[in-house]
Design a protein around this motif. Structure first.
Motif, PDB file in Angstrom:
ATOM      1  N   GLN A 141       7.521  -0.775  18.899  1.00 37.15           N
ATOM      2  CA  GLN A 141       8.903  -1.252  18.875  1.00 37.15           C
ATOM      3  C   GLN A 141       9.871  -0.148  18.455  1.00 37.15           C
ATOM      4  OE1 GLN A 141       9.372  -4.606  16.234  1.00 37.15           O
ATOM      5  NE2 GLN A 141      11.560  -4.221  15.976  1.00 37.15           N
ATOM      6  N   TYR A 142       9.505   0.566  17.382  1.00 35.26           N
ATOM      7  CA  TYR A 142      10.430   1.565  16.844  1.00 35.26           C
ATOM      8  C   TYR A 142      10.216   2.946  17.458  1.00 35.26           C
ATOM      9  CZ  TYR A 142      12.072  -1.686  13.286  1.00 35.26           C
ATOM     10  OH  TYR A 142      12.644  -2.732  12.633  1.00 35.26           O
ATOM     11  N   ASN A 143       9.061   3.160  18.138  1.00 36.25           N
ATOM     12  CA  ASN A 143       8.702   4.483  18.632  1.00 36.25           C
ATOM     13  C   ASN A 143       8.975   5.531  17.553  1.00 36.25           C
ATOM     14  OD1 ASN A 143       7.708   6.339  20.491  1.00 36.25           O
ATOM     15  ND2 ASN A 143       9.768   6.845  21.224  1.00 36.25           N
ATOM     16  N   PHE A 144       8.472   5.233  16.364  1.00 39.70           N
ATOM     17  CA  PHE A 144       8.741   6.020  15.160  1.00 39.70           C
ATOM     18  C   PHE A 144       7.393   6.451  14.593  1.00 39.70           C
ATOM     19  CE2 PHE A 144       9.574   6.448  10.625  1.00 39.70           C
ATOM     20  CZ  PHE A 144      10.830   7.036  10.589  1.00 39.70           C
ATOM     21  N   PRO A 145       7.299   7.691  14.067  1.00 35.11           N
ATOM     22  CA  PRO A 145       5.986   8.147  13.573  1.00 35.11           C
ATOM     23  C   PRO A 145       5.572   7.414  12.278  1.00 35.11           C
ATOM     24  CG  PRO A 145       7.582   9.958  13.698  1.00 35.11           C
ATOM     25  CD  PRO A 145       8.339   8.701  13.931  1.00 35.11           C
ATOM     26  N   ILE A 146       4.657   6.461  12.434  1.00 36.72           N
ATOM     27  CA  ILE A 146       4.063   5.774  11.272  1.00 36.72           C
ATOM     28  C   ILE A 146       2.618   6.233  11.214  1.00 36.72           C
ATOM     29  CG2 ILE A 146       3.545   3.553  10.200  1.00 36.72           C
ATOM     30  CD1 ILE A 146       5.719   2.321  12.024  1.00 36.72           C
ATOM     31  N   LEU A 147       2.260   7.012  10.205  1.00 38.10           N
ATOM     32  CA  LEU A 147       0.903   7.552  10.125  1.00 38.10           C
ATOM     33  C   LEU A 147       0.067   6.651   9.228  1.00 38.10           C
ATOM     34  CD1 LEU A 147       2.874  10.042  10.807  1.00 38.10           C
ATOM     35  CD2 LEU A 147       0.796  11.374  10.456  1.00 38.10           C
ATOM     36  N   LEU A 148      -1.015   6.110   9.780  1.00 41.27           N
ATOM     37  CA  LEU A 148      -1.846   5.138   9.065  1.00 41.27           C
ATOM     38  C   LEU A 148      -3.057   5.823   8.453  1.00 41.27           C
ATOM     39  CD1 LEU A 148      -1.835   2.364  11.823  1.00 41.27           C
ATOM     40  CD2 LEU A 148      -0.185   2.708   9.963  1.00 41.27           C
ATOM     41  N   VAL A 149      -3.244   5.647   7.149  1.00 40.51           N
ATOM     42  CA  VAL A 149      -4.400   6.244   6.469  1.00 40.51           C
ATOM     43  C   VAL A 149      -5.379   5.133   6.115  1.00 40.51           C
ATOM     44  CG1 VAL A 149      -5.189   7.583   4.491  1.00 40.51           C
ATOM     45  CG2 VAL A 149      -2.962   8.086   5.530  1.00 40.51           C
ATOM     46  N   SER A 150      -6.632   5.333   6.494  1.00 36.35           N
ATOM     47  CA  SER A 150      -7.674   4.344   6.197  1.00 36.35           C
ATOM     48  C   SER A 150      -8.991   5.052   5.957  1.00 36.35           C
ATOM     49  CB  SER A 150      -7.829   3.379   7.373  1.00 36.35           C
ATOM     50  OG  SER A 150      -9.039   2.663   7.267  1.00 36.35           O
ATOM     51  N   THR A 151      -9.616   4.769   4.802  1.00 40.39           N
ATOM     52  CA  THR A 151     -10.922   5.394   4.542  1.00 40.39           C
ATOM     53  C   THR A 151     -11.977   4.931   5.528  1.00 40.39           C
ATOM     54  OG1 THR A 151     -11.098   3.702   2.842  1.00 40.39           O
ATOM     55  CG2 THR A 151     -10.950   5.996   2.100  1.00 40.39           C
ATOM     56  N   SER A 152     -11.721   3.815   6.186  1.00 45.24           N
ATOM     57  CA  SER A 152     -12.737   3.284   7.093  1.00 45.24           C
ATOM     58  C   SER A 152     -12.587   3.837   8.502  1.00 45.24           C
ATOM     59  CB  SER A 152     -12.634   1.762   7.151  1.00 45.24           C
ATOM     60  OG  SER A 152     -12.601   1.221   5.863  1.00 45.24           O
ATOM     61  N   ALA A 153     -11.596   4.704   8.700  1.00 51.25           N
ATOM     62  CA  ALA A 153     -11.274   5.167  10.047  1.00 51.25           C
ATOM     63  C   ALA A 153     -12.494   5.706  10.788  1.00 51.25           C
ATOM     64  CB  ALA A 153     -10.184   6.228   9.991  1.00 51.25           C
ATOM     65  N   GLN A 154     -13.217   6.618  10.131  1.00 52.46           N
ATOM     66  CA  GLN A 154     -14.285   7.285  10.864  1.00 52.46           C
ATOM     67  C   GLN A 154     -15.448   6.364  11.179  1.00 52.46           C
ATOM     68  OE1 GLN A 154     -14.612  10.793   8.527  1.00 52.46           O
ATOM     69  NE2 GLN A 154     -13.987  12.113  10.205  1.00 52.46           N
ATOM     70  N   ARG A 155     -15.527   5.258  10.424  1.00 56.11           N
ATOM     71  CA  ARG A 155     -16.643   4.362  10.669  1.00 56.11           C
ATOM     72  C   ARG A 155     -16.233   3.131  11.467  1.00 56.11           C
ATOM     73  NH1 ARG A 155     -18.349   3.318   5.008  1.00 56.11           N
ATOM     74  NH2 ARG A 155     -16.195   3.881   4.657  1.00 56.11           N
ATOM     75  N   ALA A 156     -14.953   3.065  11.794  1.00 54.30           N
ATOM     76  CA  ALA A 156     -14.440   1.849  12.427  1.00 54.30           C
ATOM     77  C   ALA A 156     -15.173   1.529  13.731  1.00 54.30           C
ATOM     78  CB  ALA A 156     -12.945   1.968  12.677  1.00 54.30           C
ATOM     79  N   LEU A 157     -15.364   2.542  14.560  1.00 58.10           N
ATOM     80  CA  LEU A 157     -15.988   2.290  15.856  1.00 58.10           C
ATOM     81  C   LEU A 157     -17.456   1.916  15.696  1.00 58.10           C
ATOM     82  CD1 LEU A 157     -14.335   5.072  17.995  1.00 58.10           C
ATOM     83  CD2 LEU A 157     -13.986   2.624  18.187  1.00 58.10           C
TER      84      LEU A 157
END
Lengths: 488, 488
Positions: free
Chosen positions: B429-445
């Motif tokens: 909607q905002y086309n704005f840089p929102i950077l999401l940090v998550s410790t689970s990122a690398q294991r999400a898939l």
């Protein structure tokens, strides 16, 4: 005396939860429930004047009403009521206290006064107190996890003491991603009584702890920190992640734990003098700690590199140089020995580029040559466990009826497993720092990659990138050099 | 003309494999087999004078014997025979050539002469040639993977051009760990003919490519590189990982691809002038590239931080400062708006510390306030998808008969999913840089965490650590500032 009492924080036979609750949204529920989920085996006494029974346990109006001895009291009631509860604990001769409740020095003058009062009475009584304003503690070996997150670290050799609750969990989770565990984790909060010096002295002697990992936002007593850190560093490595290195970070820390972060330049000099290993990021804090558990410490700066690809060797050579390490020089004798194993088009030198053509088993023969040469203090081996990263040709190949890919893949997997077992044996046999780099490291546990798990289960660190292996090597080499200079 | 011919490298209708083999240990087998496993749909012509049939395909003694048109010839025969094969390809009017065979400039004078001769004849004929001494190419969109590793990247928007075969695979695998894919990957080898400038010009125009990622060991023609990089940077970001930054690395590179790595100081100045984003490590190269695909580019240095924990906010504030970014100042008006959402004990300021007590949905309301304030150019949101990291109480709790944990956990997971969907909508909607940090990122898939996959599948980058998010933000902000200055 105080030091011995600290054992009751991590392995109590009986615990009182002051503020226990039947309402699953309350902290007093979450902590009690985590004790049960974590399979704590000691006695549990919920304390709450408004309840008769909590989660099947008889509830007491006050800790004083419990007839049994209480080893540890855990307090989650509002700040204004904490002082009274602490006084009752002292009367009851409770051996240790953890205050989770917030609302003390981090909120200003009034809270600071209250915190000071609590400090004075517990210190007069000689009772260790963790907190206030932390998220609790965890001791996996005792199946004891009285803290806020629904997360139970595995037992291991890293002690975590953190001035942030979130970070104590994130760091523990980070270690587990590499197969490593924690001895004890403490979310130390405002540190009303137990301070950095107390924790360092305790963990220096704790037989379960091999490495001490601190997240520090600020020091109230810099001199006492430095002295205890110096003495501890002579026994065990201390890894520190510092929050509040910039004016912006210091400003943020002030509203977090109510401590002054102090000046970066001074803190850095304290670390250098006290032999502290500084980590620049959470990730670095984790890998350096795991590296220290999972590898002998190198006795000098000379690094040997074995690489499965030329470009990876270039990157490794750059990093070593940029991180204050030296590429080992191979003697004519060593080169002659290697030539017998490597293909004729091998270009002699360090990094030892395995180039296309050498059989996978190569490093098993190359490692002993490099180690026994005496020409290096550590070896980085790049490209472990590659077979497991291959697509399974036995299932996916359109030619599976023509070629017995199933057999080929099984042979390769078995070869990979034997190879990793041999690596583990070599590391144990030589007690020499061999740092293994594998892109599959972080996914090894999730994906059940047998060969890599073989290593991880034996507490051998697998570095996901060359950069990380070199940073760890540089950090722990620096620690070794500091320590040997002092020991002379 | 040459540029159009390069399309035949990545999407040929017909391919000849000169050196194809029935022996599964040979390169000529592996490449052909990878074509089949990768589900290549074009016509395949194995070339080998000693075979009549290879893997079910009719085999030809020479490319000249094929009656059909050949778009691409892939050569894996010994170096001494390559020149003859290339000449035959030119006679046959083959449109593009990839030489995998090694044994050219990287081995010294004689190989260099041979390489030069090949260069001259293909350039005279106007045919693009990749290699020699690379591991091949990959174009996931065409299901086309004529390269050595048994690994098939997913389609995506990052073009990889690498002077190391291993690195082209490692970088692609690194992108996939975050859910991102590649448009085209080229292991460029010795770059006898197609050079950096050719690749840059091609990928600047390639509609499938949004970001160009290079691994460079050396430049033969620095001026031509700089000019083409400058022109390309005005259109698309270029990320460069450089091998050979130190004398040790340069020495290693020399025996790898036979090129001079050149002086670091000069290369760095070239990058600054040409708007190139430099990565310090393989990991950084990957996350910056993925970040550029998965996020709009910030239009200035002012960063807003939303954090689920105080310590994490401190660390984020430090990093921003240390990486040439600024903490956004919140106006009185913005603070008043936030106060309506945050609990009474919130300490106003940036980082916005959600502190214990706010409901999980908070950021959904906070983000629009911060973005619409106009007081910041990007937002870092720390702590996404935490419910998924909790132990599943419905299975593990000893109280599962008393409380309906299954329902609670399902509600929480559904809440997490809704939350992540809303985040995605906000980003779009905002086309704005929102950077999401998550410790689970690398294991999400691997772990099939629905809510995080919801983000990843929509090509939104999840940063595993605060440090990585800040490094990306700093790099891409610098690129924006470079580009807007030039565009004025």
């Amino acid at each position: 005396m105080m030091m011995e009492m600290m054992n009751y924080l991590f392995a109590p036979s009986s615990i009182a939860i002051i503020g226990a609750s039947n309402n699953f949204a309350k902290w007093g529920f979450i902590i009690l429930h985590n004790l049960l989920m974590g399979k704590y085996q000691g006695k549990i006494y919920p304390i709450n004047p408004r309840e008769k029974e909590i989660l099947g346990f008889i509830c007491y109006p006050s800790v004083k009403e419990v007839t049994d001895q209480i080893d540890l009291a855990l307090i989650t009631i509002p700040a204004q009521e904490v002082l009274k509860a602490v006084k009752e604990c002292i009367e009851k001769k409770v051996k240790a206290i953890v205050v989770i409740s917030a609302g003390f020095a981090e909120l200003g003058k009034e809270g600071e006064e209250l915190q000071k009062e609590i400090k004075e009475i517990v210190e007069k009584a000689g009772i260790p107190l963790v907190g206030p304003n932390g998220q609790g503690i965890s001791c996996p070996k005792s199946n004891f996890h009285p803290w806020m997150p629904v997360y139970f670290p595995k037992p291991g050799k890293v002690a975590i003491i953190s001035q942030s609750g979130n970070l104590s969990t994130w760091l523990a989770e980070g270690l587990e991603n590499f197969g490593f565990g924690v001895s004890k984790a403490v979310s130390a909060g405002n540190m009303a009584s137990l301070d950095w010096a107390d924790y360092l002295r305790y963990f220096a002697k704790d037989p379960e702890t091999k490495v001490i990992l601190l997240y520090i936002e600020g020091l109230k007593d810099g001199r006492s920190f430095m002295e205890s850190a110096y003495q501890t560093s002579l026994i065990k490595p201390i890894v520190v992640l510092k929050g509040g290195r910039t004016p912006e970070g210091i400003q943020t820390a002030r509203s977090h734990t109510g401590v002054m972060a102090g000046e970066e330049r001074i803190f850095d000099s304290v670390c250098k003098q006290a032999g502290i290993i500084r980590a620049e990021s959470m990730n670095e804090a984790v890998i350096i700690s795991a590296g220290l558990v999972g590898s002998p410490i190198p006795k000098g700066k000379r690094v040997g590199i074995i690489t499965s690809g030329g470009g990876l060797g270039v990157i490794a050579a750059d990093y070593c140089k940029e991180h204050n390490l030296e590429l080992a020089q191979l003697s004519e004798k060593t080169i002659e020995q290697l030539k017998k194993i490597l293909p004729p088009w091998w270009v002699p030198g360090n990094p030892v580029d395995l180039v296309a053509g050498i059989r996978y088993a190569g490093p098993k023969e190359i490692l002993p040559i490099l180690i026994e040469s005496g020409e290096m203090d550590s070896v980085i081996l790049i490209g472990v466990g590659w077979v497991h990263t291959m697509a399974d040709m036995s299932e996916l190949s359109p030619l599976k009826d023509r070629f017995n890919f199933k057999k080929i893949m099984e042979e390769r997997k078995a070869g990979d497993l034997r190879y990793c077992q041999r690596l583990r044996e070599l590391i144990q046999q030589y007690n020499f720092p061999i740092l293994l780099v594998s892109t599959s490291a972080q996914r090894a546990l999730d994906r059940k990659l047998e060969s890599l798990i073989e290593l991880l289960l034996n507490e051998i660190m697998l570095y996901p990138s060359i950069e990380q292996a070199v940073k760890v090597l540089s950090a722990i080499t620096g620690y070794y050099l500091w320590r040997t200079q002092r020991e002379k």
